[in-house]
Each structure stands twice: as C-alpha cells, then as structure tokens.
Design an enzyme around this catalytic site. Structure first.
Site, PDB file in Angstrom:
ATOM      1  CB  SER A   1       5.237   9.868  11.738  1.00 12.54           C
ATOM      2  OG  SER A   1       4.391  10.003  10.610  1.00 12.54           O
TER       3      SER A   1
ATOM      4  CE  LYS B   1      -0.094   4.111  13.160  1.00  6.65           C
ATOM      5  NZ  LYS B   1       0.770   4.869  12.234  1.00  6.65           N
TER       6      LYS B   1
ATOM      7  CE  LYS C   1      -2.792   0.758   3.700  1.00  2.45           C
ATOM      8  NZ  LYS C   1      -2.586   2.056   4.339  1.00  2.45           N
ATOM      9  CB  SER C   2       3.779   2.310   2.034  1.00  3.37           C
ATOM     10  OG  SER C   2       3.186   2.182   3.293  1.00  3.37           O
TER      11      SER C   2
ATOM     12  N   GLY D   1      -5.021   7.756   5.506  1.00  4.71           N
ATOM     13  CA  GLY D   1      -4.164   8.735   6.160  1.00  4.71           C
ATOM     14  C   GLY D   1      -2.946   9.056   5.313  1.00  4.71           C
TER      15      GLY D   1
ATOM     16  CD  GLN E   1       0.614   8.227   7.304  1.00  7.07           C
ATOM     17  OE1 GLN E   1       0.054   9.005   8.063  1.00  7.07           O
ATOM     18  NE2 GLN E   1       0.052   7.114   6.869  1.00  7.07           N
TER      19      GLN E   1
ATOM     20  CG  ASP F   1       0.870   0.129   9.467  1.00  5.97           C
ATOM     21  OD1 ASP F   1       0.602   0.952  10.369  1.00  5.97           O
ATOM     22  OD2 ASP F   1       1.225   0.465   8.327  1.00  5.97           O
TER      23      ASP F   1
END
Ligand code: SPQ
Length: 746
Positions: free
Chosen positions: A481, A656, A335-336, A408, A483, A629
C-alpha cells in the site's frame, strides 16, 4: 382521484408568500377550498379575481371558520395580534402554521395568543421569495425545489408537524427541521446580516456628498452586492427588531472579520489578504456545491453545460451501445501526485507553483484541508496552483474537523503528516470513506509514539492528539500500500532519527520522488525507503502529468471498440503505475508509448492505442499492485476478450471506494457476463454481452468502466450513482462523448 390533504385552507395575509401557498395548494389539489383573511378588501378582491382563493373575509376569526389548516403569512411583528384575532374562529382540530422569517419571537407570541390551541401551532419558514410582492405575484411553483424549515417545539403535536411537512412536500419543497434558536442564528448570519449590510452600504454612500455622482460610476459589483437593498424596508425593519439578539451576535462576528481585513489592508499584508480571499472563494464553492448538490468542482466552475437540472443530485449515465473512440484525448492531472503536491508544497519553505493539478473532488479535499490549516493557496485555475508554504512546523490548528470527502489518500496521508503536529485534529469523510480501514495507518504511527484513535471497527473518524514526540521506526508493510508507506514516511519527517518502510511488492513511489523534488533526502534501497526527521522542504515548480488511472478507461475503450485510434498525450508512466499497460499488452492490446520524456522527476509519454482482438490471460500477481486502481477497467477488457481472464492476489480491491470485486461482479452479472468471484480476485469469461442496469455504488472507477463497456454491449446500459466521477475525472462525460462514446447524463 385521491383525497386532498386538507378540506379547507385559510390563508391569513395574502401577499406573495400567502398567495403562492394558496396557488400551490390549488395547483396540486391539496385542499377542497381555499379562503383568505386580510384587513384589505382590495387584496381579497384581487385574490378571488385571480382565482388564487375562493372566498375571503376581513374578519380574521370569520376567515378561519371551518378551516383544518391556517397558514399565517403576515409581518412577524404583527403575528401576536393576528393570531389573537383569528383564535375565536379556530376549530378544535385546526392546525396553524406560519411563514415568518424569525421563529423565537413568533413562537412566544403564538404561545400567548393561542393558549390551549398552542400545541397545534407548527412554526415554519419557507426559504423562497421574489423581487415582486403582493398577491398579483403569487406563483404556484415558488416553493418547488426550495427549502422550508419547520421549528416545532417540545409542545408541538407531532401529528400536526407531520401534516404541515406533508403539504410542503406535496408543493415540491424540501422540508428541514431544526430548533427555533438554531434557525434564528443561522438566518441571522446568512440572510439578515447580508440584508443589513446591503442596506447599510447603499445608505452610507448615499449620505456622502453628491451621491448621484458616486452611483453614476457604480458597476456590476455594486449592483450585485446591493440588489437586496431593494427588498421591502417594512418587512426587514420587523425582522431586524424581532431577531435582535442573533443579529447582534452575527454583527459582532462580522466586525471581527472586518477588523482582520482592515488590519491586513493597513499593513499591506498580502499573505493575510490572500488567505482571507482564497478561503472565502473556496468556502463559497463548497456551500454552492452543498446547496446545489453539485460536485465541488462544478460549483467552482459554474459549469452546467451538459447536465440537466435534476442530474445535479446524482447523475445517471445512459449509455447507447456501440461506437468507437478516436482522437487526441487529454485526461486530467494525476490524482496521487496532485494530493502530494499540495501536502509537500504546504510544508515547504517558499512558494511552490504547480501545473496540471487535478481539479477533482479528491484533490480539492486535500487543498481545502491545508487552507483550513492556514496555508494560503491560490487557484486552482486551469490546473495552476500557487502554494505559499508555511514550513514543516507552520501549520495551524483547524477550527473544525477536516473533511476528506471520498478521498482515502487524503485521509491516510494526512494521518501520517498530522501525527507530528502540535495541535489536535479530527479527520472525517463521506459515507464511502467512513467504511474504509484506517487502522492500517494508525498502527505504525502509534508505534512511532502518535496518539491516534479511529472510529468503529477502525474506520473514520480519525482523531489525532497533537504535541506527541515521534520516534523513528522501521516498518515492514503487511500489505502493498502506497498510502500506508507514505503515511509512515510523512510521519517520519517529524520523528527523531531515520524512519524506514519496506514494502512486500513495489507500490507507487510518488511520495519518495516528490520529496526528492523538494530537496528532502530519501534513502532508497530495494524495497525500502527511508527519511530522516527534522529536515527542510524547499519550494519548487511541479508539473503534474495526466493520470494513467484516468487514461486506463480509454486504453480499454479503444482496445475493445473496433476502428478506434486514440492518442493520450503527456501521461505519467512511472513504472509503479504502468501495470495496466503490461496487462492489456499481454491480452493482445495494440498500445505504443511515444515521445517518452522526463517531467520534473516523473517519466511521461504520449500513449497511442488502437483497437485489437483481446484474449483472456492469467494476470501475473506481480502486476497487481502496479495496476491496482485500473482493475475495474481491466475487468471490462476481460469481458470482451476471447476466453478466461483470471485474477488472484487482489484482495485489496475489496477495501477501495467500494468492494471493487463484488461491485464489478454484480455489474457484469447484470450485463450477462459469465464470471466467478474469489476472495482475492475473479474469473471472467469473455464473449458477447447485453445491456442492463448497473449500480456503481458511488465508485468513480466502476462508473467509468461500465461506460466503456457500452462500446461492446448489445443493449443500452444504465449506470447509477455517478456523481463521484468528479472525484478523479471532472469532465469525463464530455470528454468521452467527444471521443465517440454514446453517453447521456440524466
Ligand atoms: O484516494 P483513494 O480513494 O484511496 O483512491 C484510490 C482510487 O482508486 O482512486 C483507491 F481507491 O487510489 C489509491 C490507490 O489505490 C491512491 C493511492 C495513493 O495515491 O497513494 C494509493 C493506492 O491505495 P493503497 O491503499 O493501495 O495505498
């Protein structure tokens, strides 16, 4: 038996719509008697003979006598006359409603015809129909699972609206309410315009020379497109006249679209052509998903194989205890990396080809956002995506807020990337995403000069003001993080000078690696990554490996279920993501990495896992960001291990898709697993546990983790709210069922 909603219903106009209303009222016991009013004696006889109505009259005032509900379903152009004719028979309290497809004109006609009774008129429109017409086609189930739009005005008595809403609901319809103007505009665009186009196309071709000759060669596409030209011309004549203003506006929009298409064809502009068609493709999947309340993916694939109809709303997993996992299981793409492939591919110069793309809701949200910003993206089809990059400064302003769904990663990374654009943009998300913190990315980007506002308590929506020059900064991440790190680095692509980020612990480095793959220099020095603004990304070929976060469910499932033996091919084993393997191995799991190789700058391997007795451990805090995750799945492993497993330093789990500490603890409690919750973690004592009801709170990873728990539970487990599994793992139920999990989707 309970009292029927109405004593006597009068149906005026006994065709398919009126007849089906009568039949549904009868079947559901919604009135003591049902009568009809029609100018045609034959129709009335037919209705009575079919048992649809009890009685009827050709005199409309006579027909409505004693009725407490009158449903008028005559052609819209006749509505004024019909209402005037029935009015003398109306009792003071009778409610009048209708089924007309145009509301503005019907309301004006009703206001004039009904006078003082107008406040008891509730305008309505059932969105249902059939090819057949007439009372003989009446169908008691016609409105079930269909929408009915009510358009009450300020003068409408709310109690009357509530009763009309109640009868439609009792017939199984979903009732929506909107203004008459909005109704007429929406219907003009989505129903009246397509009917007009179908009539027009058939007529245009029929008028050409030997039309028989043309139609002889007409294939399925023509038949599909023109099916609605078989609809009743009289009814549509009426609708086109009655909804003239809105229809003309819709036609205007359409001819602009046709002009754009014509222009692209004329110039042979394949970018423009692909742009129109790929946008249309995905927009159609989007509205199919919304209407069917299916996931985006399912709408796109037309896949309905393992789910029953009602499961489209929000599936529940029914898990039968026991079983083991076996075989070769290819889990979907990472996914990332899928998110990042779309982002960087869009900003690159040239055409990027992606393989192994995750066709899950989250990655599709990113893909849609870039389409909305003018990037032509072909696919996804079987994991293949072709991105026609527009260059670092080639994005266009989207026409509406960008919808990030549950993702997110999309929202946070895009905030960074969009902070340096020339246009304003707003990012929105679903209920879960709308609760997640966004200030963590907004803050450093503001330091760079971006103008960003967030919603209540720093949550979405995120609004970004365009045209702000960005300057480079150094940022020490306050939390581990990926992100936030990625958002700052992506903002840095647009900043003057070198933007650098230092992280307190290693987090996934896909952004840094992929930037390198696109030829963009990233300086990496220990815990610091840095980029210089104003560079250039060059299109490339990308291969997205299988997602270790999705593989994690099978790593845990196979470890805890005796007799399991599973191979997970081509899984990404980037060292910033393999914490789950390290933790499970510390617990005694039998996991082997085979065939290790490099796939486009990311290490991959086939992972072989066999069942093994697990023991509880204190999870090393250094591994937390590397397995962030996978904790929901690891908690299930802990529940099956001997002794205590203790986790600290994982407070990030609370922000999350759900509060993953609390939601997992609640689920474990439902199964009778002994545990203790800490602010930053949990203690779980392994042992035998039972079945129970688990709420996933719409969190994909919670749902899939408890599905694996069933392998060791002593009773059935029901997991609610599983629709979001499609965000990261479309096809999970099918794949896991294949491997041996006893899972039924309801
Ligand atoms: O995209 P989203 O919803 O944030 O996804 C999650 C997940 O479980 O799928 C987190 F809830 O993964 C994040 C991950 O936790 C994906 C991610 C990334 O691709 O950069 C980084 C991690 O988040 P964070 O907040 O630690 O940076």
């Amino acid at each position: 038996m309970s009292e029927p909603l109405f004593n006597r219903i009068a149906i005026i106009g006994l065709g398919l719509i009126g007849g089906s209303f009568a039949a549904a009222a009868r079947e559901n016991g919604l009135a003591r008697s049902i009568v009809a009013g029609s100018r045609s004696a034959r129709t009335l006889e037919q209705g009575i003979a079919l048992g649809v109505v009890d009685d009827g009259s050709q005199d409309l005032a006579e027909a409505v006598k004693g009725a407490d509900l009158v449903f008028v379903s005559t052609p819209v152009s006749a509505m004024g006359k019909v209402l005037a004719a029935l009015k003398p028979g109306l009792s003071r309290t009778a409610i009048v409603t209708d089924g007309g497809s145009v509301k503005g004109n019907v309301i004006s006609a009703a206001r004039q015809a009904l006078g003082e009774h107008y406040s008891r008129f509730v305008p309505g429109h059932p969105i249902a129909g059939k090819e057949k017409s007439g009372v003989s086609a009446a169908d008691a189930t016609l409105y079930r699972d269909h929408r009915v739009i009510l358009t009450p005005t300020d003068d409408t008595d709310p109690a009357a609206t509530a009763k009309v809403r109640a009868i439609w609901t009792a017939m199984g319809a979903e009732v929506l309410q909107m203004s008459p103007q909005y109704h007429d505009q929406v219907l003009a665009e989505t129903s009246h315009l397509p009917h007009l186009l179908a009539f027009s196309l058939v007529d245009t071709l029929a008028r050409q020379g030997d039309s028989n000759e043309i139609f002889r060669y007409a294939a399925g596409g023509f038949r599909d497109f023109t099916r609605i030209a078989s609809s009743d011309p009289v009814m549509w004549h009426d609708i086109f006249r009655e909804n003239k203003a809105a229809l003309l506006q819709a036609l205007g929009l359409f001819s602009d679209g046709i002009d754009r298409f014509r222009d692209a064809v004329e110039k042979g502009d394949s970018d423009a052509l692909m742009g129109i068609m790929t946008r249309a493709n995905s927009a159609r999947a989007h509205f199919m998903a919304m209407n069917g309340r299916t996931s985006y993916t399912r709408a796109q694939l037309g896949e309905d194989s393992i789910m029953t109809d009602s499961s489209k709303a929000n599936p529940t997993y029914l898990m039968t205890p026991g079983g083991k996992l076996n075989g070769r299981i290819r889990v979907p793409g990472d996914k990332s990396m899928s998110h990042r492939s779309i982002m960087l591919g869009s900003l690159a110069d040239g055409v990027t080809e992606v393989e192994g793309f995750l066709e899950g809701e989250d990655a599709l949200a990113t893909l849609q956002a870039f389409r909305d910003m003018g990037v032509v993206i072909e696919g996804p089809a079987n994991g293949q995506v072709t991105i026609h990059g527009v260059g670092l400064n080639g994005l266009k302003a989207p026409e509406k807020p960008l919808y990030m769904g549950n993702s997110g990663t999309s929202m946070r990374l895009l905030t960074g990337l969009l902070a340096g654009q020339a246009f304003d943009v707003e990012l929105t998300g679903d209920a879960s995403l709308s609760k997640r913190p966004m200030e963590r990315v907004a803050k450093p980007l503001r330091e760079m000069g971006a103008q960003i506002t967030t919603g209540n308590e720093g949550r979405p929506p995120v609004r970004i003001r365009g045209g702000q020059p960005l300057k480079a900064i150094h940022y020490d991440l306050p939390m581990a993080s990926a992100q936030v790190k990625s958002a700052v680095l992506l903002g840095g692509l647009y900043a003057e000078g070198e933007t650098s980020v230092t992280e307190p612990a290693p987090t996934r480095d896909h952004t840094e690696r992929m930037l390198g793959g696109f030829g963009y220099a990233v300086r990496r020095d220990g815990a610091t990554s840095a980029v210089n603004g104003g560079g250039k990304l060059t299109a490339c070929k990308l291969e997205v490996p299988a997602d270790i976060s999705s593989a994690a469910f099978f790593l845990v499932g196979a470890s805890i279920a005796e007799g399991s033996d599973v191979t997970l091919p081509h899984v990404g084993i980037n060292p910033t993501r393999t914490g789950v393997i390290d933790i499970l191995k510390l617990m005694g799991a039998d996991i082997r990495l085979e065939n290790q190789r490099d796939a486009g700058g990311e290490p991959v391997a086939d992972i072989v896992v066999k069942s093994a007795p697990l023991k509880g451990i204190v999870i090393p805090e250094a591994l937390v960001p590397l397995a962030i995750d996978e904790f929901p799945a690891i908690f299930i492993a802990a529940a099956c291990a001997e002794g205590d497993t203790i986790l600290h330093g994982a407070e990030e789990l609370r922000v999350k898709e759900s509060d993953r500490i609390q939601v997992m603890a609640d689920g474990l409690a439902a199964l009778g697993v002994d545990h203790e919750v800490f602010d930053d973690g949990i203690r779980i004592t392994g042992g035998a546990f039972g079945g129970g009801e688990v709420q996933s709170h719409g969190d994909h990873r919670i749902a899939m983790s408890f599905a694996m728990a069933a392998l060791r539970a002593n009773g059935p487990i029901t997991i609610h709210d599983c629709a979001n599994v499609a965000t990261s793992f479309p096809g999970f139920a099918q794949l896991a069922g294949h491997a041996g999990l006893n899972l039924e989707v309801k």
